[in-house]
Write a protein that holds these residues in place. Structure first.
Motif, PDB file in Angstrom:
ATOM      1  N   GLN A 133       0.828  -1.208   0.000  1.00 17.42           N
ATOM      2  CA  GLN A 133       0.000   0.000   0.000  1.00 17.42           C
ATOM      3  C   GLN A 133       0.865   1.262   0.000  1.00 17.42           C
ATOM      4  O   GLN A 133       0.544   2.255  -0.656  1.00 17.42           O
ATOM      5  N   LEU A 134       1.963   1.197   0.733  1.00 17.00           N
ATOM      6  CA  LEU A 134       2.861   2.369   0.771  1.00 17.00           C
ATOM      7  C   LEU A 134       3.423   2.694  -0.606  1.00 17.00           C
ATOM      8  O   LEU A 134       3.738   3.839  -0.909  1.00 17.00           O
ATOM      9  N   GLY A 136       1.876   2.071  -3.546  1.00 15.15           N
ATOM     10  CA  GLY A 136       0.869   2.211  -4.601  1.00 15.15           C
ATOM     11  C   GLY A 136       0.084   0.948  -4.912  1.00 15.15           C
ATOM     12  O   GLY A 136      -0.609   0.896  -5.921  1.00 15.15           O
ATOM     13  N   GLY A 137       0.195  -0.074  -4.078  1.00 15.49           N
ATOM     14  CA  GLY A 137      -0.606  -1.287  -4.287  1.00 15.49           C
ATOM     15  C   GLY A 137       0.200  -2.453  -4.817  1.00 15.49           C
ATOM     16  O   GLY A 137       0.007  -3.578  -4.429  1.00 15.49           O
TER      17      GLY A 137
END
Lengths: 200, 151
Positions: A133-134, A136-137
């Protein structure tokens, strides 16, 4: 006057065609690093390596880092691994490190045999959804970030397979090494050469 | 909040790979008598430009496509996958599925299955790539209407 205008028009057209043909052969100048004022800090994380040691990205401050998110099930990732091994070997003494973050859901049981099979010579960490998540997925792999010595993202991230010379020129630029001709101007091999159409 | 800002910075990456790379369409209502067997054909359509590993990838590290059915009035006995096609990635030959293909499942209605309509559900696990990148393994839900009849 009209003849001159006509010649000018023809010259412009020829110049445009020439430019266009250069683009089609995909001879391109390697991208330059973002200006330092525009670089964003790479999000920090703490992950375990294959020896169970906790590693922070911030531990790598002072080094140029190729941060590669990959997985054992990712074919294009496998193509890049020998390049990264070569970069690690060639530039480690210049203050460069490759850091691989595996996004395998099956964990070390999948990753350790792969490291052994591919004789990977750089550090591998096991990623997780929080780190994904940090960054961008990370649904698409490989995804690679080149970080400067201050831990900032120095170039536009590479999502998917890119040319080896793209990495090389970016690493050399950040290390302050003279770029080779091959990395200044390189002819991009068509992806079709790497991925031919399925056999009929 | 940190994640939000990180995602905003990396927005172009956030939009990649979120959607399914294939569509799964089970066959029409399957009617089976108690204790008997019947075949069902599930159609899988891989989106253009993508491929998925076959049920038998050539590399042990690759994730095979697999259709599994949850327990219900019908029991899946066997699954038959189509012939895969070979593509070359770098120096590696991959066995993949592309385009539209069918997976045939043979079901058996349990002798004690309740008579009447029901729905059985399943999961198709797959891992898709295109020519430049691979996407995280994904699971597509499948549901099949069935009717169990008395013998």
């Amino acid at each position: 006057m009209s003849v001159w205008k006509g010649s000018l028009g023809l010259s412009l057209t020829a110049a445009l065609l020439l430019l266009s043909s250069c683009t089609q052969t995909q001879e391109v100048r390697a991208a330059s690093a973002k200006p330092e004022s525009e670089r964003k800090a790479a999000p920090d994380f703490k992950l375990k390596d294959a020896d169970g040691q906790t590693v922070s990205l911030s531990d790598y401050r002072g080094k140029v880092v190729l941060l590669n998110f990959w997985a054992t099930w990712c074919g294009p990732c496998a193509l890049e691994i020998p390049w990264f091994e070569e970069f690690e070997q060639q530039y480690k003494s210049h203050g460069f490190e490759v850091l691989g973050v595996s996004m395998d859901d099956d964990g070390w049981s999948a990753v350790k045999p792969y490291i052994a099979a591919h004789k990977m010579n750089y550090r591998i960490l096991l990623g997780n959804d929080s780190v994904a998540q940090l960054y961008g997925g990370l649904d698409a792999l490989p995804t690679t970030f080149i970080l400067d010595r201050e831990g900032r993202i120095a170039f536009t991230p590479h999502v998917g397979l890119v040319n080896k010379d793209d990495y090389l020129s970016e690493i050399q630029e950040l290390l302050g090494l003279k770029r080779t001709n091959a990395s200044l101007f390189r002819v991009r091999p068509p992806l079709a050469a790497l991925f031919p159409r399925p056999a009929e | 909040m940190l994640r939000f800002f990180a995602c905003a910075l990396l927005l172009p990456l956030c939009s990649l790979g979120q959607q399914n790379k294939l569509i799964v369409k089970p066959g029409q209502t399957l009617t089976v008598k108690r204790g008997e067997t019947a075949k069902e054909s599930t159609t899988v359509s891989v989106l253009p430009g993508f491929h998925v590993n076959s049920d038998k990838p050539k590399d042990e590290f690759l994730i095979p496509l697999k259709l599994t059915w949850n327990p219900g009035p019908l029991q899946a006995i066997s699954a038959r996958y189509p012939k895969s096609e070979d593509i070359k990635v770098g120096n590696q030959i991959l066995a993949v599925f592309t385009g539209s293909f069918n997976i045939e499942t043979q079901f058996k209605a349990l002798p004690q299955a309740p008579v009447g309509p029901a729905t059985i559900t399943g999961k198709l696990r797959y891992q898709a790539c295109n020519n430049e990148m691979c996407f995280r393994p994904s699971t597509a839900e499948v549901s099949l209407p069935v009717v169990v009849e008395a013998q």
